[in-house]
Design an enzyme around this catalytic site. Structure first.
Site, PDB file in Angstrom:
ATOM      1  N   ASP A  66      63.737  -4.718   9.925  1.00 23.68           N
ATOM      2  CA  ASP A  66      63.090  -5.352  11.160  1.00 23.68           C
ATOM      3  C   ASP A  66      62.037  -4.572  11.476  1.00 23.68           C
ATOM      4  O   ASP A  66      61.885  -3.287  11.213  1.00 23.68           O
ATOM      5  CB  ASP A  66      64.322  -4.848  12.266  1.00 23.68           C
ATOM      6  N   TYR A  68      59.218  -2.296  13.629  1.00 25.24           N
ATOM      7  CA  TYR A  68      59.214  -1.468  14.823  1.00 25.24           C
ATOM      8  C   TYR A  68      58.912  -2.224  16.091  1.00 25.24           C
ATOM      9  O   TYR A  68      58.185  -2.999  15.931  1.00 25.24           O
ATOM     10  CB  TYR A  68      58.378  -0.197  14.410  1.00 25.24           C
ATOM     11  N   PHE A  79      58.500   0.341   6.969  1.00 24.14           N
ATOM     12  CA  PHE A  79      58.814   1.612   7.273  1.00 24.14           C
ATOM     13  C   PHE A  79      57.310   2.528   7.584  1.00 24.14           C
ATOM     14  O   PHE A  79      57.231   3.419   7.844  1.00 24.14           O
ATOM     15  CB  PHE A  79      59.194   2.628   5.809  1.00 24.14           C
ATOM     16  N   HIS A 188      70.587   4.292   3.575  1.00 23.50           N
ATOM     17  CA  HIS A 188      69.473   4.160   4.103  1.00 23.50           C
ATOM     18  C   HIS A 188      68.982   5.462   4.498  1.00 23.50           C
ATOM     19  O   HIS A 188      69.636   6.619   4.842  1.00 23.50           O
ATOM     20  CB  HIS A 188      69.784   3.314   5.472  1.00 23.50           C
TER      21      HIS A 188
END
Length: 231
Positions: A66, A68, A79, A188
């Protein structure tokens, strides 16, 4: 919604915009805007991952979930954040693993454009989000679109490294042809799970070894010390 700035992807993906799921997604996004809801990233960056990394140059795929959802962060690469934004916790942990794996000192920004320009497709599963409302646009159609992107890389490219971090990314990459591509799995990198096996996974050195073995140039994972947008 168009892919004018992603010409290598356009012939394959433009037909998706005529599909019912994309028509439904477009209507949803228009309704959100009409309701004065703030959407990230800006619409000009919804397809930035595809614009920054042409299909015929994909070497590595990293799958995020998703964008930010706070102001000024998201710009269309998973990221990654804009140069002036504080490095998010998951990316801090990615930098730690890079340092352990390849001896690369962490930089003081989170702008990953340099990776994308070398063939690292930094793809979120969902390409938009509502401000301060994580996962608000999940299940609206983006997942089908990004599944098609992964399918395209799987079918059209050779010797790609897929870094699947966390169960979500691993499920999304379940159909990858492992006879042609390298699939690397780890927990993760978020602070909640990085200590369960992301640290020590050595994905970056494994990726470069694979690329060089196949006669391709390794990725220079050392980001520029100063991040300047637009350079």
């Amino acid at each position: 919604m168009a892919l004018d700035k992603a010409p290598t992807w356009q012939p394959w993906l433009q037909p998706e915009f005529e599909q019912p799921y994309m028509q439904s997604l477009k209507q949803f996004l228009q309704a959100e805007k009409a309701a004065q809801k703030v959407i990230y990233p800006h619409s000009s960056n919804w397809f930035h991952a595809l614009e920054a990394t042409p299909l015929d140059q994909v070497k590595v795929v990293i799958i995020g979930q998703d964008p930010y959802h706070q102001p000024g962060q998201a710009h269309g690469l998973c990221f990654s954040v804009r140069p002036e934004v504080r490095t998010p916790p998951s990316l801090v942990n990615i930098y730690k693993e890079l340092q352990t794996d390849l001896g690369i000192e962490p930089v003081n920004h989170g702008y990953l454009e340099y990776w994308a320009e070398q063939g690292v497709l930094l793809l979120n599963a969902v390409l938009t989000v509502e401000q301060s409302n994580a996962n608000a646009h999940q299940g609206r159609g983006w997942e089908s679109f990004t599944d098609r992107i992964i399918q395209l890389v799987n079918e059209q490219c050779e010797h790609v490294v897929f870094m699947l971090w966390g169960s979500y990314a691993q499920k999304k990459g379940a159909g990858i042809d492992r006879s042609r591509h390298l699939v690397l799995k780890a927990p993760h990198p978020s602070p909640l799970s990085a200590y369960r096996g992301f640290f020590g996974c050595r994905h970056f050195s494994q990726a470069n070894a694979w690329l060089e073995e196949k006669g391709l140039r390794a990725i220079d994972w050392q980001l520029p010390l100063a991040a300047n947008e637009g350079e």
